[in-house]
Structures are given as structure tokens and as C-alpha cells.
Design an enzyme around this catalytic site. Structure first.
Site, PDB file in Angstrom:
ATOM      1  CE  LYS A 179       6.016  38.592  -8.237  1.00 22.95           C
ATOM      2  NZ  LYS A 179       6.347  37.381  -7.433  1.00 22.95           N
ATOM      3  CD  GLU A 254       6.315  41.785   8.331  1.00 24.68           C
ATOM      4  OE1 GLU A 254       7.554  41.825   8.507  1.00 24.68           O
ATOM      5  OE2 GLU A 254       5.698  40.769   8.032  1.00 24.68           O
ATOM      6  CB  CYS A 288      10.300  39.455   9.263  1.00 25.71           C
ATOM      7  SG  CYS A 288       8.579  39.086   9.647  1.00 25.71           S
ATOM      8  CD  GLU A 385      15.652  40.390   8.354  1.00 22.11           C
ATOM      9  OE1 GLU A 385      14.630  39.975   8.937  1.00 22.11           O
ATOM     10  OE2 GLU A 385      15.600  41.152   7.372  1.00 22.11           O
TER      11      GLU A 385
END
Length: 481
Positions: A179, A254, A288, A385
């Protein structure tokens, strides 16, 4: 979303066939640089996912018993096709999420390399023979594919994140249901068009696009899926880990990061500044592993800020499809509002704006590359973040002080530091609590090395021989005669 079927609609790929969503629903994909529709895509849900999982499960026994060399032939052909079609794949990435076209080409090259590396690494899946404590026994350890895999990939690296998962999974003998992110389905669809050309056996690779909730739930609840691999936010990762406990389903994750980037006084400041530019402003800060906190030793702070500000001011903002663009748009309005809030919060709490700090124009998704000096731990940007082109600058006095500050986070994906002191390079690298450490290197990611984090940045590794191991089960066999 609309319910009309259009002949131009891009479809789902299930059991070797292209199909519309069973409901007939479609949705439009927008270019963040222009806000124009770039694709209309089928919007699938639970039923399509269930069918894709069945196809993967039915295909698994025959795919698993192929030799590693036979599976490698398929992967190598796909690698070659990807390089041949690099430009078309790269353009789709740029149109869907705004990544500068030069960076998009680099992503395709890396994505293809994951296929080639794993095609060869699959041939090196070794078992063991264990010395027995009895003369009438023989002890063996086998490595076998875990089974059908469900994969959920992000929008910021829509092709490389896909091949970094399917490469080792296929090499190990697993089948696959993917997906992709709803924001960037076209590049995945194009990849599956190449997969169709390679003529993988039916059911080995399946593509479902649509409802994250319904597709994800079916992957988690369907017992035929033996492993989930996910790249995305820590919040979603935690939810998937919780749901996986119901079947003790294997997961690899991750997740988020909050990377420190440390510049010591003995560093080559020119190289360090270039490293900051690469780490922070590549993909408009939407990675990331990009720099989130920039620590500069006090004795060189003023010099470094002047040098870095000049470099940031020289970056060209624009539509990623233009060859000269270095910083493209953010992916959507929500992303840019988050960046705007973090900048406002930092300035209210004593931050000093060196450059940037706002949208390029109202109602656009372009945010100026930004530097904020005098950053402090109470600012939201210090612990949340950012996913945008903003770098807060902190100062420090000693090595011990900056290591403590760098490690003071729930995340542990990537960290960077620049120094010309050999002893320091070893000490600091070993003390930083991160899965990836770049020493005088702002781009440490390579296919032959493990990629992944510690703490709340994830579970497992992708890349290297470790990436294949994530898709294998260990079987111990004791033979008495």
C-alpha cells in the site's frame, strides 16, 4: 473523492491483473507546486486488500521454492527496466510530491540498486550445521521465507522505500502486498507497470491504493500476512505494533527521527556547512534522517553562522520539474502550517531569525529555507520532528555537553557530526544513541549497509544483509538415526 469511473483512471494491480476499485471510487492526486491534478487513481478498501492477500498467499508456495538464482533473474530484470525508465519514474515523483527532479533521479538510481543488491544477497542466505553432542544426531539450522508480507510506504521517498522493502522480501522468497502513500501512488503504479513487463508470476506482487484505515486493518487482521513492514510516523508505528500483538505478527518499522548535527571547533567549517545544506534542505527537509537540531561549538558559532547563511540564501526555490530548482514545495497545507507554527514558536521563545522564516507567497506551499539562531530546548522544534526546511542552531562548550544534549530525545534514527580529531570521531560515534551515524558524512545511506533506528525510531533494519534477514524465519532441525 468522486465516484465516477474514468478511462484515464490508474488502477490497482491484483493477482497479475489491473482492476478498478470494486466500489468504483477514485480520487485526484495534486501537484503541490501547482495545485493541479496530475492523476486520477482507483480508491480501494478492505475487499481489494483481502483479494490481494489471497493472491499473495496462493502464489507464495511456488515462489518460495524457486532457487535464489531464479528469483534473482526477476529482480535483475526489474533493476534494468527501472534504470531504462529513470526519467519517467523521476518525473512522476516530482509531479506528485514536489521533489526537485535531480533528487528524484537520484532516488530512482538508489531504488534500483536495492533490487540488484538483494538479487545477489538472496544467493547468500546461509544455514548452519551445528556440532552434535551425540554421535547419532545431526543438527541443522535452515533459513526460510516468512511468508506473504504486507508493506506500507511513505510519500517522501515513494519509490526507494518501496524497493527497499520488496527487494529483500522477494529475494528471501516472500510474496508481497503493497500500500503506497495516497499522496504519491503514480510512481508506484508506474513501477508495477514495469513489474508486469518483467512477468513476475501472478500474485507475487500486488498493489492496493486507497483507505489507509481499511487496507491497514486488513493487513493486520488477516492471518495470511505473516509480516508487516512500515515506514512512517512513530504514532502510527506504535498503533501497528499494538495491533500486531493479536497474532504475534512480525513487524519491522522505520519511524520518526530528530537528528542532531554537531559541528566541533576543529571541523572543516566549509565541509560542515555543505553537509548541513545537503542534510537539512534536501527534499525540502522532508526526510526522516535529515538534520533537526544543529549544534555548533561556541568558539566557531559566529563564523559558521555567517558561512551557512550565505549558502542557505543561495538556494533556489521553485517547481521541482525545473532543472535548477534546489528546494521544492512542501507536500501539503498541513505540512506548511506545522513549519510556520514551529518557526513562530521558536521566535517567541528567543530564537533569532538569520534568514527565511515564511512562505514564499501566500496560498503557496513553498517555504523559504530558514535558519534560527539562539535555539533552546523549550522550543517545539527542539523535540518535535519538523519535516520542513528549518534549522535551529544551538551552541555548546564541551564534547560531553553536546553528546548529552544530542541523546536527550525519544528518537534514535540518525546523527551527524563533523570533526578532524580522530579520537573524537571514535568517542562520539560510539556514544551517540542512534542507529545511523555520519562522521563528516551527511549522506550515509547506501544499499550495502543497514538502515534503521533505536529507541522510538523503529524496529529492524533495511539494507545490507540485515535487510534480507528481516524476511526469514530460523528453523532448527535435529535428526536422530
Amino acid at each position: 473523492m468522486n465516484n465516477s469511473i474514468k478511462t484515464k483512471t490508474k488502477k490497482l494491480f491484483i493477482n497479475g491483473e489491473w482492476t478498478e476499485a470494486f466500489s468504483g471510487k477514485t480520487y485526484d492526486v495534486l501537484n503541490p507546486a501547482t495545485n493541479k491534478v496530475v492523476a486520477t487513481v482507483a480508491y480501494g478498501s478492505t475487499e481489494e486488500t483481502r483479494l490481494a492477500i489471497k493472491a499473495a498467499n496462493d502464489a507464495f508456495p511456488k515462489w518460495a521454492v524457486l532457487t535464489a538464482k531464479e528469483r534473482a533473474v526477476y529482480l535483475t530484470k526489474l533493476y534494468e527496466l527501472m534504470l531504462k525508465e529513470k526519467e519517467s519514474l523521476a518525473k512522476l515523483i516530482t509531479l506528485e510530491m514536489g521533489k526537485p527532479i535531480k533528487e528524484a533521479r537520484g532516488e530512482i538510481e538508489l531504488a534500483a540498486e536495492y533490487l540488484l543488491w538483494n538479487a545477489e544477497e538472496g544467493k547468500r542466505i546461509y544455514g548452519e550445521s551445528i556440532p552434535s553432542s551425540s554421535p547419532s544426531k545431526r543438527l541443522q539450522v535452515l533459513k526460510q521465507p516468512i511468508g506473504p508480507v504486507g508493506a506500507i510506504t511513505p510519500w517522501n521517498f515513494p519509490v526507494s522505500m518501496l524497493t527497499r522493502k520488496l527487494g529483500p522480501a522477494l529475494a528471501a522468497g516472500c510474496t508481497f502486498v503493497i500500500k503506497p502513500a495516497s499522496k504519491t501512488p503514480s510512481s508506484a503504479i508506474r513501477l508495477f507497470e514495469l513489474i508486469e513487463q518483467v512477468k513476475f508470476p501472478k500474485g507475487v506482487l500486488n498493489l492496493v491504493i486507497g483507505s489507509s484505515k481499511h487496507i491497514g486493518n486488513e493487513m493486520m487482521e488477516n492471518p495470511a500476512i505473516k509480516k508487516i513492514t512500515f515506514t512512517g510516523s512513530t504514532a502510527v508505528g506504535k498503533k501497528l505494533i499494538e495491533e500486531s500483538s493479536q497474532q504475534v505478527k512480525k513487524v519491522s518499522m522505520e519511524l520518526g527521527g530528530h537528528a542532531p548535527f554537531i559541528v566541533f571547533e576543529d571541523a572543516n567549517l566549509e565541509e560542515a556547512a555543505e553537509g548541513v545544506i545537503i542534510s537539512k534542505y534536501r527534499n525540502s527537509g522532508q526526510t526522516c534522517i535529515c538534520l533537526n537540531r544543529l549544534y555548533v561549538q561556541k568558539s566557531v558559532k559566529d563564523r559558521f553562522e555567517i558561512l551557512l547563511t550565505e549558502k542557505v540564501n543561495s538556494l533556489k526555490i521553485g517547481d521541482g520539474i525545473e532543472e535548477s530548482t534546489e528546494v521544492g514545495p512542501l507536500v501539503d497545507e498541513e505540512a506548511i502550517k506545522k513549519v510556520e507554527y514551529q518557526v513562530e514558536d521558536a521566535l517567541e521563545k528567543g530564537g533569532v531569525l538569520l534568514t527565511g522564516g515564511k512562505r514564499r507567497n501566500a496560498n503557496e506551499l513553498f517555504f523559504e529555507p530558514t535558519l534560527i539562531s539562539n535555539a533552546s530546548p523549550d522550543m517545539e522544534i527542539s523535540y518535535e520532528e519538523t519535516f520542513g526546511p528549518v534549522a535551529p542552531i544551538y551552541t555548546f562548550e564541551s564534547e560531553e555537553e553536546v553528546i548529552e544534549a544530542a541523546n536527550k530525545t525519544d528518537y534514535g534514527l540518525a546523527a551527524y557530526f563533523y570533526t578532524n580529531d580522530l579520537g573524537r570521531s571514535i568517542r562520539v560515534a560510539e556514544k551517540l544513541e542512534y542507529g545511523i551515524v555520519g562522521v563528516n558524512d551527511a549522506t550515509p545511506t547506501v544499499v550495502q549497509a543497514p538502515f534503521g533506528g533505536v529507541k522510538q525510531s523503529g524496529l529492524g533494519r533495511e539494507g545490507g544483509h540485515q535487510g534480507v534477514e528481516e524476511y526469514l524465519e530460523t528453523k532448527y532441525i535435529s535428526i536422530k538415526f
